[in-house]
Motif scaffolding. Sequence first.
Motif, short mmCIF file in Angstrom:
data_model
loop_
_atom_site.label_atom_id
_atom_site.label_comp_id
_atom_site.label_asym_id
_atom_site.label_seq_id
_atom_site.Cartn_x
_atom_site.Cartn_y
_atom_site.Cartn_z
N THR A 105 9.01 20.60 -29.80
CA THR A 105 9.00 20.02 -28.46
C THR A 105 9.70 18.66 -28.50
N PHE A 106 10.85 18.61 -27.85
CA PHE A 106 11.60 17.35 -27.85
C PHE A 106 11.52 16.71 -26.46
N HIS A 107 11.84 15.41 -26.41
CA HIS A 107 11.83 14.69 -25.14
C HIS A 107 13.21 14.73 -24.52
N ILE A 108 13.25 15.00 -23.21
CA ILE A 108 14.53 15.05 -22.52
C ILE A 108 15.20 13.68 -22.53
N GLU A 109 14.41 12.62 -22.63
CA GLU A 109 14.96 11.25 -22.63
C GLU A 109 15.70 10.93 -23.94
N SER A 110 15.50 11.78 -24.97
CA SER A 110 16.01 11.43 -26.30
C SER A 110 17.34 12.08 -26.64
N THR A 111 17.88 12.88 -25.71
CA THR A 111 19.14 13.57 -26.03
C THR A 111 20.08 13.62 -24.83
N THR A 112 21.38 13.68 -25.13
CA THR A 112 22.35 13.81 -24.04
C THR A 112 22.74 15.27 -23.84
N ASN A 113 22.31 16.14 -24.76
CA ASN A 113 22.72 17.54 -24.67
C ASN A 113 21.54 18.49 -24.90
N PRO A 114 20.63 18.55 -23.92
CA PRO A 114 19.45 19.41 -24.09
C PRO A 114 19.82 20.88 -24.34
N GLY A 115 20.88 21.34 -23.69
CA GLY A 115 21.26 22.76 -23.82
C GLY A 115 21.58 23.13 -25.25
N ASN A 116 22.34 22.26 -25.91
CA ASN A 116 22.71 22.54 -27.29
C ASN A 116 21.49 22.47 -28.21
N LEU A 117 20.63 21.53 -27.93
CA LEU A 117 19.43 21.39 -28.76
C LEU A 117 18.51 22.61 -28.61
N ILE A 118 18.37 23.09 -27.40
CA ILE A 118 17.56 24.30 -27.16
C ILE A 118 18.11 25.45 -28.00
N LYS A 119 19.44 25.58 -27.99
CA LYS A 119 20.09 26.66 -28.75
C LYS A 119 19.81 26.50 -30.25
N GLU A 120 19.95 25.29 -30.75
CA GLU A 120 19.72 25.05 -32.19
C GLU A 120 18.28 25.34 -32.60
N LEU A 130 9.89 21.32 -24.05
CA LEU A 130 10.65 20.19 -23.48
C LEU A 130 9.67 19.25 -22.80
N ALA A 131 9.71 17.98 -23.24
CA ALA A 131 8.72 16.99 -22.77
C ALA A 131 9.34 15.96 -21.85
N ILE A 132 8.52 15.46 -20.91
CA ILE A 132 8.96 14.33 -20.08
C ILE A 132 7.91 13.21 -20.15
N LYS A 133 8.41 11.97 -20.28
CA LYS A 133 7.56 10.80 -20.26
C LYS A 133 7.07 10.55 -18.82
N PRO A 134 6.05 9.71 -18.65
CA PRO A 134 5.55 9.46 -17.28
C PRO A 134 6.61 8.97 -16.30
N GLY A 135 7.61 8.22 -16.78
CA GLY A 135 8.62 7.69 -15.86
C GLY A 135 9.75 8.65 -15.54
N THR A 136 9.72 9.83 -16.12
CA THR A 136 10.80 10.81 -15.90
C THR A 136 10.37 11.82 -14.86
N THR A 137 11.26 12.11 -13.93
CA THR A 137 10.89 13.04 -12.85
C THR A 137 10.95 14.49 -13.35
N ALA A 142 13.58 20.47 -14.65
CA ALA A 142 13.70 21.77 -13.96
C ALA A 142 14.94 22.61 -14.34
N PRO A 143 16.13 22.01 -14.48
CA PRO A 143 17.29 22.85 -14.78
C PRO A 143 17.18 23.62 -16.11
N TRP A 144 16.28 23.15 -16.99
CA TRP A 144 16.14 23.79 -18.30
C TRP A 144 14.95 24.73 -18.37
N ALA A 145 14.15 24.75 -17.33
CA ALA A 145 12.85 25.43 -17.41
C ALA A 145 12.97 26.91 -17.72
N ASN A 146 14.06 27.55 -17.30
CA ASN A 146 14.18 28.98 -17.59
C ASN A 146 14.66 29.25 -19.01
#
Length: 241
Positions: A105-120, A130-137, A142-146
């Motif tokens: 489980t990685f944080h979306i705030e920590s990467t510029t390329n979530p899609g590639n990380l999901i694949k890896e 996929l995690a979000i901090k309290p300040g992240t909407t 949502a675009p990665w949820a599927n």
Amino acid sequence: MVLAARLHADSTSMAYSAKIGPSILSSDLACLGRECVRMMGCGADYLHLDVMDGHFVPNLTFGHPMVESLRKSVGPDPFFDMHMMVSRPEQWVKPMAAAGANQYTFHIESTTNPGNLIKEIRESGMKVGLAIKPGTTVEELAPWANQIDMALVMTVEPGFGGQKFMEDMMPKVSWLRSQFPSLDIEVDGGVGPDTIHKCAEAGANMIVSGSAVIGSDDPRSVISLLRTVVAEAIQKRSLDR
Ligand SMILES: O=C(CO)[C@@H](O)[C@H](O)COP(=O)(O)O
Ligand SMILES: [Fe+2]
């Protein structure tokens, strides 16, 4: 026909179930292997392992060598949910997979390329969180949820156990549940008997609990209570559909 439709609706809504994962950060770290075995013996569904690197969050915990030792100590069965609070999540995918992690489980705030990380992560044989901090909407997730197995909505600022639950994160959980009815949704931070009803009503089904479970004199009863509250909310939601 009506019955078939009803059964289909029920089986769809039962795509996720109530699972309780103690956060082992709250345990006696000198006896980690024994504590993990104890939590599984008390009815935990999985173990939540908090990896902190002192950059992404202002705290340091442990890395893949510790996970490898833990895996040897507890055997192949316990599911290790790795909560990666690190600045470079790409760096630890293969080492964590080799160490015996099951979900990364990685944080979306920590990467510029979530899609590639999901694949890896998938190619390494692990499930994807996929995690979000309290300040992240939640719209940023949502675009990665599927493409993911689990969404983690942080209910404290990541970094430390024992903090106060942020109830104002619940609309994120409700929204995710409404948009992604079969997604595993995890909450983490300040969750225990006093706050579980809010999480369950909002639609969370994977419950991380550190101090409330591990600090309790009776972790088995706390785990059972948390699971019952969440299971009842899931059942109610399936009947309301
Ligand atoms: O990721 C974190 C904190 O950053 C959590 O997993 C906590 O470790 C949970 O502990 P409690 O808030 O339940 O005590
Ligand atoms: Fe965590």
